[in-house]
Design a protein around this motif. Structure first.
Motif, short mmCIF file in Angstrom:
data_model
loop_
_atom_site.label_atom_id
_atom_site.label_comp_id
_atom_site.label_asym_id
_atom_site.label_seq_id
_atom_site.Cartn_x
_atom_site.Cartn_y
_atom_site.Cartn_z
N GLY A 157 -14.73 7.14 16.09
CA GLY A 157 -14.06 8.12 16.92
C GLY A 157 -12.57 8.29 16.71
N THR A 158 -11.96 7.50 15.83
CA THR A 158 -10.52 7.66 15.60
C THR A 158 -10.21 7.60 14.11
OG1 THR A 158 -10.02 5.30 15.78
CG2 THR A 158 -9.89 6.61 17.81
N VAL A 159 -9.04 8.11 13.77
CA VAL A 159 -8.54 8.07 12.40
C VAL A 159 -7.04 7.80 12.46
CG1 VAL A 159 -8.14 10.59 12.29
CG2 VAL A 159 -8.51 9.29 10.17
N GLY A 160 -6.55 6.99 11.53
CA GLY A 160 -5.12 6.72 11.41
C GLY A 160 -4.55 7.55 10.28
N VAL A 161 -3.50 8.29 10.55
CA VAL A 161 -2.92 9.20 9.56
C VAL A 161 -1.48 8.78 9.27
CG1 VAL A 161 -2.40 11.61 9.01
CG2 VAL A 161 -4.36 11.07 10.47
N ALA A 162 -1.10 8.81 8.00
CA ALA A 162 0.27 8.51 7.61
C ALA A 162 1.20 9.58 8.17
CB ALA A 162 0.39 8.45 6.09
N VAL A 163 2.16 9.16 8.98
CA VAL A 163 3.06 10.12 9.64
C VAL A 163 3.80 10.99 8.62
CG1 VAL A 163 5.14 10.31 11.08
CG2 VAL A 163 3.30 8.75 11.74
N GLY A 164 4.20 10.42 7.51
CA GLY A 164 4.92 11.19 6.50
C GLY A 164 4.12 12.35 5.94
N GLY A 165 2.79 12.27 6.00
CA GLY A 165 1.93 13.36 5.50
C GLY A 165 2.08 14.64 6.30
N PHE A 166 2.56 14.52 7.53
CA PHE A 166 2.73 15.73 8.35
C PHE A 166 3.98 16.51 7.96
CE2 PHE A 166 0.11 13.03 11.14
CZ PHE A 166 -0.94 13.90 11.34
N GLY A 167 4.94 15.85 7.32
CA GLY A 167 6.16 16.54 6.92
C GLY A 167 6.88 17.15 8.11
N ASP A 168 6.89 16.45 9.23
CA ASP A 168 7.44 16.97 10.48
C ASP A 168 8.49 16.01 11.03
OD1 ASP A 168 8.01 17.93 13.01
OD2 ASP A 168 5.95 17.77 13.75
N PRO A 169 9.79 16.31 10.85
CA PRO A 169 10.82 15.41 11.36
C PRO A 169 10.85 15.30 12.88
CG PRO A 169 11.81 17.29 10.22
CD PRO A 169 10.33 17.44 10.12
N ASP A 170 10.14 16.19 13.58
CA ASP A 170 10.07 16.13 15.04
C ASP A 170 8.83 15.39 15.54
OD1 ASP A 170 12.48 17.53 15.44
OD2 ASP A 170 11.44 19.44 15.10
N PHE A 171 8.08 14.76 14.63
CA PHE A 171 6.87 14.03 15.01
C PHE A 171 7.25 12.94 16.01
CE2 PHE A 171 3.16 11.39 14.65
CZ PHE A 171 2.14 12.31 14.45
N PRO A 172 6.39 12.65 16.98
CA PRO A 172 6.70 11.61 17.98
C PRO A 172 7.07 10.27 17.36
CG PRO A 172 4.72 12.81 18.62
CD PRO A 172 5.08 13.27 17.23
N ALA A 173 8.06 9.63 17.94
CA ALA A 173 8.55 8.33 17.46
C ALA A 173 7.50 7.25 17.67
CB ALA A 173 9.82 7.96 18.21
N ARG A 201 0.82 -1.21 0.00
CA ARG A 201 0.00 0.00 0.00
C ARG A 201 0.86 1.26 0.00
NH1 ARG A 201 -1.50 3.04 4.20
NH2 ARG A 201 -0.83 1.54 5.76
N THR A 202 1.96 1.23 0.76
CA THR A 202 2.79 2.42 0.88
C THR A 202 3.93 2.45 -0.13
OG1 THR A 202 4.27 1.40 2.49
CG2 THR A 202 2.33 2.59 3.36
N GLY A 203 4.29 1.30 -0.69
CA GLY A 203 5.46 1.24 -1.56
C GLY A 203 6.75 1.32 -0.77
N SER A 204 6.68 1.10 0.53
CA SER A 204 7.83 1.14 1.41
C SER A 204 7.92 -0.18 2.17
CB SER A 204 7.68 2.32 2.39
OG SER A 204 8.82 2.46 3.19
N VAL A 205 8.87 -0.30 3.09
CA VAL A 205 9.03 -1.55 3.82
C VAL A 205 8.17 -1.60 5.07
CG1 VAL A 205 11.29 -2.04 2.85
CG2 VAL A 205 11.11 -0.75 4.99
N PHE A 206 7.51 -0.49 5.43
CA PHE A 206 6.55 -0.46 6.52
C PHE A 206 5.70 0.80 6.39
CE2 PHE A 206 10.55 1.22 8.33
CZ PHE A 206 10.15 2.51 8.67
N ALA A 207 4.57 0.79 7.08
CA ALA A 207 3.73 1.98 7.18
C ALA A 207 3.97 2.61 8.54
CB ALA A 207 2.25 1.60 7.04
N ALA A 208 4.11 3.93 8.57
CA ALA A 208 4.24 4.68 9.82
C ALA A 208 2.94 5.44 10.02
CB ALA A 208 5.42 5.64 9.75
N LEU A 209 2.24 5.15 11.12
CA LEU A 209 0.90 5.68 11.36
C LEU A 209 0.78 6.33 12.72
CD1 LEU A 209 -0.85 2.42 10.17
CD2 LEU A 209 -0.70 4.54 8.87
N ALA A 210 -0.14 7.27 12.81
CA ALA A 210 -0.48 7.90 14.09
C ALA A 210 -1.99 7.94 14.19
CB ALA A 210 0.09 9.31 14.18
N ALA A 211 -2.51 7.56 15.34
CA ALA A 211 -3.97 7.56 15.57
C ALA A 211 -4.35 8.84 16.32
CB ALA A 211 -4.37 6.34 16.40
#
Length: 134
Positions: free
Chosen positions: A90-106, A35-45
């Motif tokens: 009540g929740t949504v999962g967002v692709a972390v890369g979409g935020f374009g924020d290198p300081d996003f929580p690990a 789905r991502t074309g990468s070796v894993f998906a990075a998500l935030a709920a």
């Protein structure tokens, strides 16, 4: 409450979420790799409310344990930006890369490590799950 905005590559599709993430994680399952074309998906709920700006196409996939996930992506550039799980309100999962924020929580969790590429190194303290722990 602070808001964060994630967007697709061309900027046509955006999602605005509120507050800190409920959780952050990585998924190494083969479906997320494809789905991502990468070796894993990075998500935030995130909790509702959230606002979607722009037009999204949808793709529904059934997970290994029967859950149905509704992925939204930009019809112009193809970026996969966010998803919801049918029957889970009540929740949504967002692709972390979409935020374009290198300081996003690990990430805190890593699922489907049975499919993780051998060369991937997880940050210290990440909880590892061989499959989906749900």
């Amino acid at each position: 409450m602070a808001s964060r905005t994630a967007s697709c590559a061309c900027g046509q599709l955006r999602i605005v979420v509120q507050g800190e993430p409920l959780g952050t994680g990585l998924c190494h399952c083969l479906a997320c790799q494809r789905r991502t074309g990468s070796v894993f998906a990075a998500l935030a709920a995130f909790r509702e409310p959230y606002e979607v700006v722009g037009v999204a196409n949808e793709f529904v996939r059934t997970g290994d344990q029967g859950a149905r996930f509704r992925f939204r992506f930009c019809p112009a550039c193809g970026s996969n930006l966010f998803h919801t799980e049918e029957g889970v309100e009540g929740t949504v999962g967002v692709a972390v890369g979409g935020f374009g924020d290198p300081d996003f929580p690990a990430p805190r969790d890593s699922v489907y490590t049975c499919r993780m590429h051998a060369w991937v190194q997880l940050p210290e303290g990440v909880t590892r799950h061989v499959r989906d722990p749900v």
